[in-house]
Design a protein around this motif. Structure first.
Motif, PDB file in Angstrom:
ATOM      1  N   ASP A 199      42.153  17.349 -31.391  1.00  0.00           N
ATOM      2  CA  ASP A 199      43.210  16.794 -31.517  1.00  0.00           C
ATOM      3  C   ASP A 199      44.703  17.672 -31.730  1.00  0.00           C
ATOM      4  O   ASP A 199      45.652  17.181 -31.609  1.00  0.00           O
ATOM      5  CB  ASP A 199      43.091  15.898 -32.295  1.00  0.00           C
ATOM      6  CG  ASP A 199      42.977  16.461 -34.297  1.00  0.00           C
ATOM      7  OD1 ASP A 199      42.277  17.977 -33.709  1.00  0.00           O
ATOM      8  OD2 ASP A 199      43.270  15.572 -35.077  1.00  0.00           O
ATOM      9  N   GLN A 200      44.478  19.056 -31.415  1.00  0.00           N
ATOM     10  CA  GLN A 200      45.337  20.091 -31.517  1.00  0.00           C
ATOM     11  C   GLN A 200      45.061  20.845 -30.409  1.00  0.00           C
ATOM     12  O   GLN A 200      45.141  21.757 -29.871  1.00  0.00           O
ATOM     13  CB  GLN A 200      45.723  20.593 -33.064  1.00  0.00           C
ATOM     14  CG  GLN A 200      45.306  19.696 -33.983  1.00  0.00           C
ATOM     15  CD  GLN A 200      45.243  20.598 -35.459  1.00  0.00           C
ATOM     16  OE1 GLN A 200      45.796  21.276 -35.767  1.00  0.00           O
ATOM     17  NE2 GLN A 200      44.017  20.780 -35.873  1.00  0.00           N
ATOM     18  N   PRO A 201      46.440  20.032 -29.941  1.00  0.00           N
ATOM     19  CA  PRO A 201      47.108  20.672 -28.352  1.00  0.00           C
ATOM     20  C   PRO A 201      46.882  22.635 -28.571  1.00  0.00           C
ATOM     21  O   PRO A 201      46.794  23.670 -27.537  1.00  0.00           O
ATOM     22  CB  PRO A 201      47.388  19.928 -27.415  1.00  0.00           C
ATOM     23  CG  PRO A 201      47.659  18.899 -27.917  1.00  0.00           C
ATOM     24  CD  PRO A 201      47.132  18.551 -29.339  1.00  0.00           C
ATOM     25  N   ASP A 202      47.991  22.857 -29.403  1.00  0.00           N
ATOM     26  CA  ASP A 202      48.238  23.800 -29.292  1.00  0.00           C
ATOM     27  C   ASP A 202      46.769  25.039 -29.875  1.00  0.00           C
ATOM     28  O   ASP A 202      47.248  26.636 -29.794  1.00  0.00           O
ATOM     29  CB  ASP A 202      49.136  24.088 -30.934  1.00  0.00           C
ATOM     30  CG  ASP A 202      48.918  23.192 -32.298  1.00  0.00           C
ATOM     31  OD1 ASP A 202      47.984  23.307 -32.094  1.00  0.00           O
ATOM     32  OD2 ASP A 202      48.966  24.068 -33.486  1.00  0.00           O
ATOM     33  N   LYS A 203      46.054  24.465 -30.703  1.00  0.00           N
ATOM     34  CA  LYS A 203      44.634  25.393 -30.972  1.00  0.00           C
ATOM     35  C   LYS A 203      43.888  25.796 -30.014  1.00  0.00           C
ATOM     36  O   LYS A 203      43.379  26.608 -29.352  1.00  0.00           O
ATOM     37  CB  LYS A 203      43.563  24.624 -31.823  1.00  0.00           C
ATOM     38  CG  LYS A 203      44.879  24.967 -33.380  1.00  0.00           C
ATOM     39  CD  LYS A 203      44.325  24.199 -35.197  1.00  0.00           C
ATOM     40  CE  LYS A 203      45.621  24.526 -35.923  1.00  0.00           C
ATOM     41  NZ  LYS A 203      44.705  24.686 -37.050  1.00  0.00           N
ATOM     42  N   PHE A 204      43.202  23.816 -29.399  1.00  0.00           N
ATOM     43  CA  PHE A 204      42.583  24.623 -28.394  1.00  0.00           C
ATOM     44  C   PHE A 204      42.927  25.039 -26.677  1.00  0.00           C
ATOM     45  O   PHE A 204      42.138  25.417 -26.250  1.00  0.00           O
ATOM     46  CB  PHE A 204      41.387  22.943 -27.906  1.00  0.00           C
ATOM     47  CG  PHE A 204      42.300  21.994 -27.360  1.00  0.00           C
ATOM     48  CD1 PHE A 204      42.610  22.116 -25.928  1.00  0.00           C
ATOM     49  CD2 PHE A 204      42.840  20.560 -27.823  1.00  0.00           C
ATOM     50  CE1 PHE A 204      43.915  20.927 -25.831  1.00  0.00           C
ATOM     51  CE2 PHE A 204      43.440  19.285 -26.972  1.00  0.00           C
ATOM     52  CZ  PHE A 204      44.161  19.837 -26.113  1.00  0.00           C
ATOM     53  N   LEU A 205      43.744  25.075 -26.459  1.00  0.00           N
ATOM     54  CA  LEU A 205      44.309  25.409 -25.961  1.00  0.00           C
ATOM     55  C   LEU A 205      44.479  26.816 -25.908  1.00  0.00           C
ATOM     56  O   LEU A 205      44.096  27.892 -24.255  1.00  0.00           O
ATOM     57  CB  LEU A 205      45.960  25.433 -25.222  1.00  0.00           C
ATOM     58  CG  LEU A 205      46.158  23.992 -24.501  1.00  0.00           C
ATOM     59  CD1 LEU A 205      47.905  23.620 -24.701  1.00  0.00           C
ATOM     60  CD2 LEU A 205      45.792  23.121 -23.023  1.00  0.00           C
ATOM     61  N   VAL A 206      44.493  27.603 -26.613  1.00  0.00           N
ATOM     62  CA  VAL A 206      44.346  28.976 -27.031  1.00  0.00           C
ATOM     63  C   VAL A 206      42.959  29.638 -27.089  1.00  0.00           C
ATOM     64  O   VAL A 206      42.425  30.293 -26.254  1.00  0.00           O
ATOM     65  CB  VAL A 206      45.514  29.188 -28.180  1.00  0.00           C
ATOM     66  CG1 VAL A 206      44.599  30.905 -28.884  1.00  0.00           C
ATOM     67  CG2 VAL A 206      46.518  28.743 -28.695  1.00  0.00           C
ATOM     68  N   ARG A 207      42.407  28.414 -27.630  1.00  0.00           N
ATOM     69  CA  ARG A 207      40.484  29.104 -26.885  1.00  0.00           C
ATOM     70  C   ARG A 207      40.369  28.530 -25.271  1.00  0.00           C
ATOM     71  O   ARG A 207      39.192  29.739 -25.620  1.00  0.00           O
ATOM     72  CB  ARG A 207      39.553  28.107 -27.904  1.00  0.00           C
ATOM     73  CG  ARG A 207      40.523  28.033 -29.493  1.00  0.00           C
ATOM     74  CD  ARG A 207      39.927  27.070 -30.266  1.00  0.00           C
ATOM     75  NE  ARG A 207      38.258  26.140 -30.213  1.00  0.00           N
ATOM     76  CZ  ARG A 207      37.496  25.514 -30.443  1.00  0.00           C
ATOM     77  NH1 ARG A 207      38.482  24.353 -31.181  1.00  0.00           N
ATOM     78  NH2 ARG A 207      36.575  24.676 -30.589  1.00  0.00           N
ATOM     79  N   LEU A 208      41.377  27.629 -24.881  1.00  0.00           N
ATOM     80  CA  LEU A 208      40.805  27.705 -23.074  1.00  0.00           C
ATOM     81  C   LEU A 208      41.502  29.012 -22.735  1.00  0.00           C
ATOM     82  O   LEU A 208      40.472  29.125 -22.495  1.00  0.00           O
ATOM     83  CB  LEU A 208      41.831  26.755 -22.657  1.00  0.00           C
ATOM     84  CG  LEU A 208      41.337  26.513 -20.778  1.00  0.00           C
ATOM     85  CD1 LEU A 208      39.958  26.009 -21.047  1.00  0.00           C
ATOM     86  CD2 LEU A 208      42.496  25.533 -20.573  1.00  0.00           C
ATOM     87  N   ARG A 209      42.366  29.137 -23.417  1.00  0.00           N
ATOM     88  CA  ARG A 209      42.594  30.880 -22.798  1.00  0.00           C
ATOM     89  C   ARG A 209      41.409  32.150 -22.693  1.00  0.00           C
ATOM     90  O   ARG A 209      41.676  32.328 -21.720  1.00  0.00           O
ATOM     91  CB  ARG A 209      43.603  31.978 -23.912  1.00  0.00           C
ATOM     92  CG  ARG A 209      44.424  32.363 -22.956  1.00  0.00           C
ATOM     93  CD  ARG A 209      45.975  32.807 -23.353  1.00  0.00           C
ATOM     94  NE  ARG A 209      45.208  33.046 -24.751  1.00  0.00           N
ATOM     95  CZ  ARG A 209      46.622  32.663 -26.339  1.00  0.00           C
ATOM     96  NH1 ARG A 209      47.825  33.504 -25.523  1.00  0.00           N
ATOM     97  NH2 ARG A 209      46.388  33.628 -26.503  1.00  0.00           N
ATOM     98  N   ASN A 210      40.853  32.050 -23.619  1.00  0.00           N
ATOM     99  CA  ASN A 210      39.549  33.033 -23.788  1.00  0.00           C
ATOM    100  C   ASN A 210      38.628  32.520 -23.393  1.00  0.00           C
ATOM    101  O   ASN A 210      38.278  33.392 -22.629  1.00  0.00           O
ATOM    102  CB  ASN A 210      38.981  32.633 -25.509  1.00  0.00           C
ATOM    103  CG  ASN A 210      40.527  32.993 -26.250  1.00  0.00           C
ATOM    104  OD1 ASN A 210      41.366  33.979 -25.938  1.00  0.00           O
ATOM    105  ND2 ASN A 210      40.821  32.299 -27.618  1.00  0.00           N
ATOM    106  N   ILE A 211      38.447  31.038 -23.141  1.00  0.00           N
ATOM    107  CA  ILE A 211      37.606  31.129 -21.997  1.00  0.00           C
ATOM    108  C   ILE A 211      37.958  31.510 -20.396  1.00  0.00           C
ATOM    109  O   ILE A 211      36.806  32.207 -20.225  1.00  0.00           O
ATOM    110  CB  ILE A 211      36.399  29.653 -22.107  1.00  0.00           C
ATOM    111  CG1 ILE A 211      36.562  29.149 -23.162  1.00  0.00           C
ATOM    112  CG2 ILE A 211      35.813  28.385 -20.695  1.00  0.00           C
ATOM    113  CD1 ILE A 211      36.447  27.369 -23.642  1.00  0.00           C
ATOM    114  N   VAL A 212      38.996  31.373 -20.781  1.00  0.00           N
ATOM    115  CA  VAL A 212      39.202  32.532 -18.469  1.00  0.00           C
ATOM    116  C   VAL A 212      39.329  33.480 -18.960  1.00  0.00           C
ATOM    117  O   VAL A 212      38.518  33.666 -17.949  1.00  0.00           O
ATOM    118  CB  VAL A 212      40.594  31.400 -18.548  1.00  0.00           C
ATOM    119  CG1 VAL A 212      41.616  32.331 -17.557  1.00  0.00           C
ATOM    120  CG2 VAL A 212      40.687  30.280 -18.427  1.00  0.00           C
ATOM    121  N   ASP A 213      39.939  34.086 -19.412  1.00  0.00           N
ATOM    122  CA  ASP A 213      39.900  35.208 -20.466  1.00  0.00           C
ATOM    123  C   ASP A 213      38.062  36.338 -19.867  1.00  0.00           C
ATOM    124  O   ASP A 213      37.926  36.874 -19.218  1.00  0.00           O
ATOM    125  CB  ASP A 213      39.821  35.934 -21.477  1.00  0.00           C
ATOM    126  CG  ASP A 213      41.534  35.976 -21.157  1.00  0.00           C
ATOM    127  OD1 ASP A 213      42.127  35.688 -20.532  1.00  0.00           O
ATOM    128  OD2 ASP A 213      42.307  35.512 -22.804  1.00  0.00           O
TER     129      ASP A 213
END
Length: 234
Positions: A199-213
């Motif tokens: 429920d916190q976009p500022d946190k799960f979007l950072v984790r998505l960036r790691n998945i993309v990497d």
């Protein structure tokens, strides 16, 4: 976010292995028409659009190597033109072509589709591939599903299919919750969302960036840092 029955999730991905002969014949006919149109295309825009459509049809018939060759040329053109939506669509087809670099293209497509305000339906489709390719107990699927729900919520205010898309992404999230942690009711779902900080976009979007990497590794076909630097500040 409200919990919805994950069993109602509509699987919209076609299974070409079960495609009937009539459908195969129809797609073969479209491929022939597209190839003829390519031979007479007069502008780079026309040619790239035809290559994208040709690649999509070839991927549907599991002719992955041909799909890759057609769509990679289109992707290179759309990137040069900064047509991010079409570039993300190309990445989707390149992923579906199931070639050696397909996971890299999935990561790059997700980056483009989340970074730029393209058609949210393409964004959701790309994120759904991450869910399909992620182990049941991995948090990566939860991050992808949460991102899909977030993107649809913020990008579809005037979209005619907003309610359908919100419903679909909530079903995605519910399905992931069930397979990830055996979530069965609303209270469990809310706890799961908070526990994983979905429920916190500022946190799960950072984790998505790691998945993309992880997906792309060092195989970037564009300079994302340069593109990110050019995005206007709000």
């Amino acid at each position: 976010m409200d919990f919805l029955d994950p069993n109602k999730l509509d699987d919209t991905v076609a299974d070409s292995a079960n495609m009937d002969m009539a459908e195969k014949a129809r797609i073969e006919g479209e491929i022939a028409e597209l190839q003829a149109c390519l031979n007479s295309a007069t502008t780079p825009d026309q040619r790239a659009a035809l290559q994208l459509e040709l690649g999509r049809n070839l991927a549907d018939l599991e002719r992955g190597e041909q799909a890759w060759l057609a769509c990679k040329q289109a992707l290179d053109y759309f990137l040069r033109q900064e047509n991010w939506g079409a570039a993300a669509e190309c990445c989707n087809v390149l992923y579906l072509s199931d070639q050696e670099g397909s996971l890299s293209t999935l990561g790059q497509g997700v980056w483009l589709a989340v970074t730029y305000p393209i058609n949210p339906e393409i964004t959701v489709e790309l994120l759904h591939h991450i869910i399909d390719d992620t182990p049941d107990d991995s948090d990566g699927a939860a991050v992808a599903a949460a991102t899909a729900a977030f993107i649809v919520d913020v990008r579809t205010a005037d979209h005619q299919r907003r309610e359908d898309m919100l419903f679909f992404t909530q079903q995605m999230l519910g399905k992931v919750a069930r397979r990830h942690s055996n979530i069965e009711d609303h209270a469990q779902f809310n706890y799961w969302i908070k526990k994983l900080e979905l429920d916190q976009p500022d946190k799960f979007l950072v984790r998505l960036r790691n998945i993309v990497d992880v997906l792309v590794q060092e195989d970037w076909w564009f300079d994302r840092d340069e593109l990110r630097a050019r995005i206007p500040e709000d």
